[in-house]
Scaffold this active site. Structure first.
Site, PDB file in Angstrom:
ATOM      1  N   LYS A  21      27.323  39.815  40.814  1.00 14.81           N
ATOM      2  CA  LYS A  21      28.569  39.819  40.029  1.00 14.81           C
ATOM      3  C   LYS A  21      29.760  39.522  40.939  1.00 14.81           C
ATOM      4  O   LYS A  21      30.630  38.715  40.604  1.00 14.81           O
ATOM      5  CB  LYS A  21      28.742  41.213  39.393  1.00 14.81           C
ATOM      6  CG  LYS A  21      30.099  41.434  38.765  1.00 14.81           C
ATOM      7  CD  LYS A  21      30.240  42.846  38.207  1.00 14.81           C
ATOM      8  CE  LYS A  21      30.738  43.815  39.245  1.00 14.81           C
ATOM      9  NZ  LYS A  21      31.962  44.539  38.920  1.00 14.81           N
ATOM     10  N   ARG A  26      34.176  35.797  42.513  1.00 14.34           N
ATOM     11  CA  ARG A  26      34.901  35.139  43.614  1.00 14.34           C
ATOM     12  C   ARG A  26      34.789  33.619  43.553  1.00 14.34           C
ATOM     13  O   ARG A  26      35.767  32.899  43.705  1.00 14.34           O
ATOM     14  CB  ARG A  26      34.379  35.649  44.968  1.00 14.34           C
ATOM     15  CG  ARG A  26      34.928  37.024  45.330  1.00 14.34           C
ATOM     16  CD  ARG A  26      34.198  37.624  46.522  1.00 14.34           C
ATOM     17  NE  ARG A  26      34.913  38.803  47.004  1.00 14.34           N
ATOM     18  CZ  ARG A  26      34.977  39.960  46.349  1.00 14.34           C
ATOM     19  NH1 ARG A  26      34.386  40.097  45.177  1.00 14.34           N
ATOM     20  NH2 ARG A  26      35.645  40.982  46.863  1.00 14.34           N
ATOM     21  N   ARG A 120      42.904  53.008  34.718  1.00 13.51           N
ATOM     22  CA  ARG A 120      42.842  52.778  36.174  1.00 13.51           C
ATOM     23  C   ARG A 120      44.191  52.319  36.721  1.00 13.51           C
ATOM     24  O   ARG A 120      44.911  51.550  36.093  1.00 13.51           O
ATOM     25  CB  ARG A 120      41.736  51.750  36.496  1.00 13.51           C
ATOM     26  CG  ARG A 120      40.361  52.285  36.125  1.00 13.51           C
ATOM     27  CD  ARG A 120      39.271  51.244  36.202  1.00 13.51           C
ATOM     28  NE  ARG A 120      38.948  50.841  37.568  1.00 13.51           N
ATOM     29  CZ  ARG A 120      37.999  49.951  37.844  1.00 13.51           C
ATOM     30  NH1 ARG A 120      37.309  49.370  36.871  1.00 13.51           N
ATOM     31  NH2 ARG A 120      37.743  49.632  39.089  1.00 13.51           N
ATOM     32  N   SER A 164      41.826  50.995  46.356  1.00 15.34           N
ATOM     33  CA  SER A 164      40.898  49.896  46.087  1.00 15.34           C
ATOM     34  C   SER A 164      41.127  48.754  47.063  1.00 15.34           C
ATOM     35  O   SER A 164      42.266  48.462  47.426  1.00 15.34           O
ATOM     36  CB  SER A 164      41.135  49.393  44.659  1.00 15.34           C
ATOM     37  OG  SER A 164      40.423  48.203  44.432  1.00 15.34           O
ATOM     38  N   SER A 165      40.042  48.096  47.445  1.00 10.74           N
ATOM     39  CA  SER A 165      40.152  46.895  48.283  1.00 10.74           C
ATOM     40  C   SER A 165      40.523  45.673  47.453  1.00 10.74           C
ATOM     41  O   SER A 165      40.861  44.622  47.996  1.00 10.74           O
ATOM     42  CB  SER A 165      38.810  46.626  48.971  1.00 10.74           C
ATOM     43  OG  SER A 165      37.844  46.237  47.993  1.00 10.74           O
ATOM     44  N   SER A 192      36.365  50.664  50.537  1.00  8.82           N
ATOM     45  CA  SER A 192      35.425  49.553  50.240  1.00  8.82           C
ATOM     46  C   SER A 192      35.705  48.367  51.165  1.00  8.82           C
ATOM     47  O   SER A 192      35.689  47.209  50.748  1.00  8.82           O
ATOM     48  CB  SER A 192      35.537  49.108  48.778  1.00  8.82           C
ATOM     49  OG  SER A 192      35.237  50.138  47.903  1.00  8.82           O
ATOM     50  N   ASP A 309      29.239  50.583  45.251  1.00 10.41           N
ATOM     51  CA  ASP A 309      28.695  50.405  43.899  1.00 10.41           C
ATOM     52  C   ASP A 309      27.232  50.845  43.786  1.00 10.41           C
ATOM     53  O   ASP A 309      26.645  50.760  42.704  1.00 10.41           O
ATOM     54  CB  ASP A 309      28.834  48.945  43.452  1.00 10.41           C
ATOM     55  CG  ASP A 309      30.283  48.585  43.116  1.00 10.41           C
ATOM     56  OD1 ASP A 309      31.112  49.501  42.984  1.00 10.41           O
ATOM     57  OD2 ASP A 309      30.578  47.383  42.987  1.00 10.41           O
ATOM     58  N   LYS A 336      37.229  54.363  39.073  1.00  9.63           N
ATOM     59  CA  LYS A 336      36.399  53.256  38.566  1.00  9.63           C
ATOM     60  C   LYS A 336      36.360  53.324  37.039  1.00  9.63           C
ATOM     61  O   LYS A 336      37.262  53.863  36.424  1.00  9.63           O
ATOM     62  CB  LYS A 336      34.997  53.381  39.160  1.00  9.63           C
ATOM     63  CG  LYS A 336      34.971  53.437  40.676  1.00  9.63           C
ATOM     64  CD  LYS A 336      35.149  52.081  41.291  1.00  9.63           C
ATOM     65  CE  LYS A 336      34.984  52.164  42.795  1.00  9.63           C
ATOM     66  NZ  LYS A 336      35.111  50.878  43.439  1.00  9.63           N
ATOM     67  N   LYS A 410      28.119  45.339  31.282  1.00 10.21           N
ATOM     68  CA  LYS A 410      29.289  45.002  32.110  1.00 10.21           C
ATOM     69  C   LYS A 410      28.834  44.234  33.355  1.00 10.21           C
ATOM     70  O   LYS A 410      29.493  43.291  33.785  1.00 10.21           O
ATOM     71  CB  LYS A 410      30.038  46.282  32.506  1.00 10.21           C
ATOM     72  CG  LYS A 410      31.315  46.012  33.293  1.00 10.21           C
ATOM     73  CD  LYS A 410      32.065  47.305  33.566  1.00 10.21           C
ATOM     74  CE  LYS A 410      33.461  47.040  34.129  1.00 10.21           C
ATOM     75  NZ  LYS A 410      33.483  46.652  35.526  1.00 10.21           N
TER      76      LYS A 410
END
Ligand code: S3P
Ligand code: PEP
Length: 431
Positions: A21, A26, A120, A164-165, A192, A309, A336, A410
Site C-alpha cells: 500500500k 507513493r 486525527r 507522524s512521519s 515512524s 503498522d 491512527k 482499507k
C-alpha cells in the site's frame, strides 16, 4: 460485514503477498507530479490506494489500467483547479495531498469518516504550510480542511515529527517543485522514521535530489526540480503480511508467504525478526517467509516504532507467548484509524487477553494455554485491529465475531480469502 472467526488449529499453504500500500500511494503521487507518462506494475488494490488513484485523477492525472499495471500521465506542479477532494479514510493520502493542494487556488478535503480520519490531527503539517504562505482553514487541526494555495514559498521550514512521519514525507514530495530552495528541520522527534526511507527511495528513483542528514532530521532540497516519468514495480506488503505470519505463528502451521523481499526498506519487515525472537520456527530466503508454527512462543521486548503498522499483529502473537512482552515507543499508534493502544487493548481484553497500557507502551502477559473468546469485537474502523483480532480468534476456545470487518479493505481486501485459502475457518456474514 461480520467476520465469524472459528478456532482453527492448523494452517497450511502458500500465499502471494498483497502489493505494498505504502509504495503504491507513493508511486501514484510521484507519477502524478511528473510531466510525462509513468508505469506502475502490480499496484495495490485497496480503499487507500484507490483513494490516491481517485484524487490524483481528480487533480488532473490521466490514468489507464489493466490487471497488472497503471499507466499514469502526470500534471507536474500544475494540478487541475478543483474545489473538493475525498480521501476516504486514508491518512497518508490526505497528508501527502495537502501539500500538493497548495498548488491549487482553493481545495477542501471533506470529512467522510468523522469517527476515524475525522479525529486525527494534522496541525503539524498545517503549521508548515502556513510558513510557506499557504492559508489553511480547518477545525482544530482536523477535517474538513481547506487549502488556499497558489504560490507556496520554500525557504527555511520546520515540521514536527512527534505525531507522524507523513507530514515530513508530504513536504519532501512537494518542495522540490518550488521556485526556491528549501531547508527542512524536523522538530522534536521523528516517529515512524524508517518509512521516510521509502519516501527518499522513490524520490531518488524519480530523479529528485534531496540532501538528507544521516539522522533524517535535516534536509536541503533544491527547488525548480521536476519529476521524471519512470517505470516502477511494487513489492509485496509487509504490514498486511505480518498478520498472516502472526496467524501462522500461533497455530500449528506450514505456511509460506511469497513476494516479501529481504532487502526491502519497509520497516515492518522486522516482523520476521520479531517472530524469530519469539521462538517461531521460520526461514526467510529468496523473498519467501516460511513459518512452521507449533503454537509455542516466548515473550520479548520490542521497539515498536521500527515496525509501526505491524505492531498490532505482533501483539496478537504475544498474547499466546510464555511470559510478559513489552512493545515500547508506540505512542503514535494512538493517532491512527483508532487509538490503537486503548481501543485495541479493550478488544483484546474482551477476547480474554491479559494486557496493560502505558502512554507509549503495550504490555502483554502471555497466555500459552489460549484465550476464551466467544464475544463480539468492535473493529473501531481499523483494518489492523480487524486483522490482529482475527489472529487471536483463531487461537481462542470459542472463536470471535468481528463486527464491521469490511473495513479490512482499507489496506487488505483479500485478507479473509487469503486466510481461508490456508485453512482458517472464517465465515463472512452481511450485517
Ligand atoms: O508514509 C506512509 O505511507 C505511512 C506512514 C506511517 O504513518 P505515521 O508516520 O503516521 O506513523 C504508517 O503508519 C502509515 O500506514 C503509512
Ligand atoms: C495507519 C495506517 O494508514 P494511514 O495513516 O495512511 O491512514 C495504516 O495503514 O495502518
Amino acid at each position: 460485514m461480520k467476520a465469524i472467526v472459528k478456532p482453527t488449529a492448523n494452517l497450511q499453504g502458500e500465499i502471494n503477498a498483497l502489493s505494498s500500500k505504502n509504495y503504491t500511494t507513493r508511486y501514484l503521487l510521484i507519477g502524478a507530479l511528473a510531466n510525462g507518462t509513468s508505469t506502475i506494475y502490480y499496484p495495490a488494490h485497496s480503499e487507500d490506494s484507490d483513494a490516491m488513484r481517485r484524487c490524483v485523477r481528480d487533480l488532473g492525472a490521466i490514468i489507464e489500467e489493466d490487471d497488472e499495471k497503471i499507466v499514469i500521465t502526470g500534471f507536474g506542479k500544475n494540478p487541475k483547479h478543483i474545489s473538493e477532494l475525498n480521501v476516504g479514510n486514508a491518512g497518508a493520502v490526505l497528508r501527502f495531498l495537502m501539500s500538493t493542494a497548495a498548488f491549487c487556488p482553493e481545495v477542501t478535503f471533506v470529512n467522510t469518516y468523522p469517527e476515524s480520519l475525522g479525529k486525527r490531527p494534522h496541525d503539524d503539517l498545517i503549521e508548515t504550510l502556513q510558513q510557506m504562505g499557504v492559508e489553511v482553514q480547518h477545525s482544530n487541526g482536523r477535517l474538513p480542511i481547506t487549502i488556499k494555495g497558489g504560490q507556496p514559498r520554500g525557504g527555511k521550514l520546520t515540521v514536527s515529527g512527534n505525531v507522524s512521519s507523513q507530514f515530513l514525507s508530504s513536504l519532501l514530495f512537494m518542495t522540490p517543485l518550488l521556485e526556491e530552495d528549501s531547508e527542512i528541520e524536523v522538530l522534536h522527534d521523528l516517529k515512524s522514521k524508517i518509512i521516510v526511507g521509502q519516501t527518499l527511495e522513490v524520490l531518488e528513483q524519480a530523479g529528485i535530489v534531496v540532501h538528507a542528514s544521516e539522522d533524517l532530521m535535516h534536509y536541503r532540497i533544491p527547488g525548480r526540480q521536476s519529476y521524471q516519468a519512470k517505470e516502477y514495480v511494487i513489492q509485496g506488503d509487509y504490514p498486511g503480511s505480518a498478520a498472516i505470519l502472526a496467524a501462522a505463528a500461533v497455530t500449528n502451521s506450514d505456511v509460506r508467504v511469497l513476494r516479501l523481499e529481504e532487502n526491502s526498506k519497509q520497516g515492518e519487515k522486522a516482523c520476521v525478526d520479531v517472530l524469530r525472537a519469539m521462538g517461531v520456527n521460520l526461514t526467510h530466503d529468496n523473498g519467501v517467509v516460511h513459518v512452521r508454527g507449533n503454537q509455542k512462543l516466548i515473550a520479548g521486548e520490542f521497539d515498536g516504532d521500527h515496525f509501526t503498522d505491524a505492531v498490532l499483529a505482533m501483539v496478537a502473537a504475544a498474547v499466546f507467548a510464555e511470559g510478559t512482552s513489552r512493545f515500547y515507543n508506540v505512542e503514535n499508534l494512538r493517532y491512527k484509524e483508532c487509538d490503537r493502544i486503548t481501543d485495541y487493548l479493550n478488544e483484546l481484553r474482551k477476547a480474554g487477553a491479559d494486557v496493560e497500557e502505558r502512554q507509549s507502551e503495550i504490555i502483554v502477559h502471555g497466555k500459552p494455554q489460549g484465550v476464551t473468546g466467544g464475544v463480539e469485537i468492535n473493529a473501531h474502523f481499523d483494518h489492523r485491529v480487524i486483522m490482529a483480532l482475527t489472529v487471536v480468534g483463531l487461537r481462542s476456545e470459542k472463536g470471535l465475531t468481528i463486527r464491521d470487518a469490511h473495513h479490512v479493505a482499507k489496506s487488505y481486501p483479500q485478507y479473509f480469502d487469503h486466510l481461508r485459502s490456508i485453512g482458517a475457518q472464517v465465515e463472512l456474514v452481511t450485517e
